[in-house]
Design an enzyme around this catalytic site. Sequence first.
Site, PDB file in Angstrom:
ATOM      1  N   TYR A  39       0.821  -1.204   0.000  1.00  0.00           N
ATOM      2  CA  TYR A  39       0.000   0.000   0.000  1.00  0.00           C
ATOM      3  C   TYR A  39       0.857   1.257   0.000  1.00  0.00           C
ATOM      4  O   TYR A  39       2.077   1.197   0.185  1.00  0.00           O
ATOM      5  CB  TYR A  39      -0.954  -0.004   1.202  1.00  0.00           C
ATOM      6  CG  TYR A  39      -0.318   0.330   2.543  1.00  0.00           C
ATOM      7  CD1 TYR A  39       0.532  -0.576   3.181  1.00  0.00           C
ATOM      8  CD2 TYR A  39      -0.550   1.550   3.166  1.00  0.00           C
ATOM      9  CE1 TYR A  39       1.110  -0.268   4.402  1.00  0.00           C
ATOM     10  CE2 TYR A  39       0.025   1.861   4.388  1.00  0.00           C
ATOM     11  CZ  TYR A  39       0.857   0.950   5.004  1.00  0.00           C
ATOM     12  OH  TYR A  39       1.428   1.255   6.208  1.00  0.00           O
ATOM     13  N   LYS A 155       6.429  -2.080   1.889  1.00  0.00           N
ATOM     14  CA  LYS A 155       5.257  -1.488   2.537  1.00  0.00           C
ATOM     15  C   LYS A 155       4.054  -2.417   2.367  1.00  0.00           C
ATOM     16  O   LYS A 155       3.156  -2.162   1.568  1.00  0.00           O
ATOM     17  CB  LYS A 155       4.996  -0.096   1.944  1.00  0.00           C
ATOM     18  CG  LYS A 155       4.129   0.779   2.838  1.00  0.00           C
ATOM     19  CD  LYS A 155       4.199   2.218   2.373  1.00  0.00           C
ATOM     20  CE  LYS A 155       3.186   3.109   3.030  1.00  0.00           C
ATOM     21  NZ  LYS A 155       3.282   3.213   4.484  1.00  0.00           N
ATOM     22  N   GLU A 188      12.149   2.371  14.033  1.00  0.00           N
ATOM     23  CA  GLU A 188      11.317   3.484  13.535  1.00  0.00           C
ATOM     24  C   GLU A 188      10.046   3.498  14.363  1.00  0.00           C
ATOM     25  O   GLU A 188       9.878   2.713  15.296  1.00  0.00           O
ATOM     26  CB  GLU A 188      11.012   3.287  12.048  1.00  0.00           C
ATOM     27  CG  GLU A 188      10.259   1.987  11.764  1.00  0.00           C
ATOM     28  CD  GLU A 188      10.005   1.731  10.278  1.00  0.00           C
ATOM     29  OE1 GLU A 188       9.945   2.688   9.495  1.00  0.00           O
ATOM     30  OE2 GLU A 188       9.839   0.547   9.925  1.00  0.00           O
ATOM     31  N   LEU A 213      11.077   1.203   6.949  1.00  0.00           N
ATOM     32  CA  LEU A 213      10.490   1.651   5.688  1.00  0.00           C
ATOM     33  C   LEU A 213      11.257   2.879   5.186  1.00  0.00           C
ATOM     34  O   LEU A 213      11.520   3.793   5.966  1.00  0.00           O
ATOM     35  CB  LEU A 213       9.015   2.048   5.909  1.00  0.00           C
ATOM     36  CG  LEU A 213       8.290   2.372   4.613  1.00  0.00           C
ATOM     37  CD1 LEU A 213       7.884   1.090   3.902  1.00  0.00           C
ATOM     38  CD2 LEU A 213       7.067   3.228   4.874  1.00  0.00           C
TER      39      LEU A 213
HETATM   40  N1  PMP Z   1       7.629   3.777   8.780  1.00  0.00           N
HETATM   41  C1  PMP Z   1       6.486   3.092   8.819  1.00  0.00           C
HETATM   42  C2  PMP Z   1       6.462   1.747   9.452  1.00  0.00           C
HETATM   43  C3  PMP Z   1       5.315   3.633   8.248  1.00  0.00           C
HETATM   44  O1  PMP Z   1       4.158   2.939   8.269  1.00  0.00           O
HETATM   45  C4  PMP Z   1       5.373   4.927   7.682  1.00  0.00           C
HETATM   46  C5  PMP Z   1       4.144   5.579   7.115  1.00  0.00           C
HETATM   47  N2  PMP Z   1       3.480   4.830   6.192  1.00  0.00           N
HETATM   48  C6  PMP Z   1       6.592   5.604   7.671  1.00  0.00           C
HETATM   49  C7  PMP Z   1       7.707   4.997   8.226  1.00  0.00           C
HETATM   50  C8  PMP Z   1       6.724   6.965   7.040  1.00  0.00           C
HETATM   51  O2  PMP Z   1       6.727   6.868   5.648  1.00  0.00           O
HETATM   52  P1  PMP Z   1       6.221   8.059   4.722  1.00  0.00           P
HETATM   53  O3  PMP Z   1       7.018   9.248   5.112  1.00  0.00           O
HETATM   54  O4  PMP Z   1       6.507   7.589   3.357  1.00  0.00           O
HETATM   55  O5  PMP Z   1       4.763   8.233   4.991  1.00  0.00           O
END
Ligand code: PMP
Length: 293
Positions: A39, A155, A188, A213
């Site tokens: 996603y 993701k 994270e 991620l």
């Molecule tokens: N880490 C994880 C586990 C996440 O779910 C997200 C948000 N989807 C992020 C980091 C941040 O990613 P982004 O800046 O692309 O939204």
Amino acid sequence: LKRLPPPGRIAYVDGLYVRHGEAGVHVEDRGLQFGDSVYEVCRVEGGCLCDLDEHLGRLERSLGEVAIPMPMSRSVLTVVMNEVVRRNRVCNGLIYLQVTRGAMRRDFQIPGRPRRPTLILTAHELDQAAIARRHAEGVKVVTLSDERWARCDIKTTQLLAGSIAKTKVREQGAFEAWLVDRDGFVTEGASSNAWIVDASGRIVTRHLNHAILPGVTRRVVLEAAAALNMATVERKFTPGEAVAASEAFMTSSTGPVIPVVDIDGKSVGNGRPGRITGLIAEKYSELSRNRLK
Ligand code: PMP
């Protein structure tokens, strides 16, 4: 002029725009049964899609890693995404996009020949007052052990561990869970990337590998820091180092840059959103405003 009735929410599922109440996937969709899907979440600003190229690039990468084909070309997908935003009359909010491997008889083994993937899109407005409050006051985070799988760089919708973690910390009055690996380092947030400002004023976030991620916001924040001539380091840090840091913050597409003022009940810095975090947040907005689609 007659007032338009408030729009019902509209989802896009497999080629059709349908009312939420009527939208659904096949009972044997592999996204539903195995979490066999990936996603993206994009922020919508003034009705436009933020950092779209980065999100579509990451979508293609996630799909590639699990061998699910792109459901349609990038350009057609962009048209559909904009249409979902328009039909839901989203001005400042988010669009959610999910691609599953598709519907097929339930079997652990993934069929060799790719089937038609399922594409799902939804969109909704975000509470701007709540976002502004988080920016002004900062948020609390609580650390928890990282119990997710070993490929957090993809993701996928296998989000149960993160979802449980977030629920636990919300019960303690925190906004986000910072997940800690077996060696005692922060990976994270449950749905964000984690950052601190170290003793020498450098901006620190964990390096990219399978443990986290590759956040789109993370990437733009690194660019923002470079544009401000601020030093950045991509390395691990412990919760102890984060508590002792002068500033901490978290990033995500919907955040996008949120000051962290409390970790495990201990104030970070003076317990107020930090100056560097503020400068980064401002520069981030400027950079992403220039790339609306
Ligand atoms: N880490 C994880 C586990 C996440 O779910 C997200 C948000 N989807 C992020 C980091 C941040 O990613 P982004 O800046 O692309 O939204």
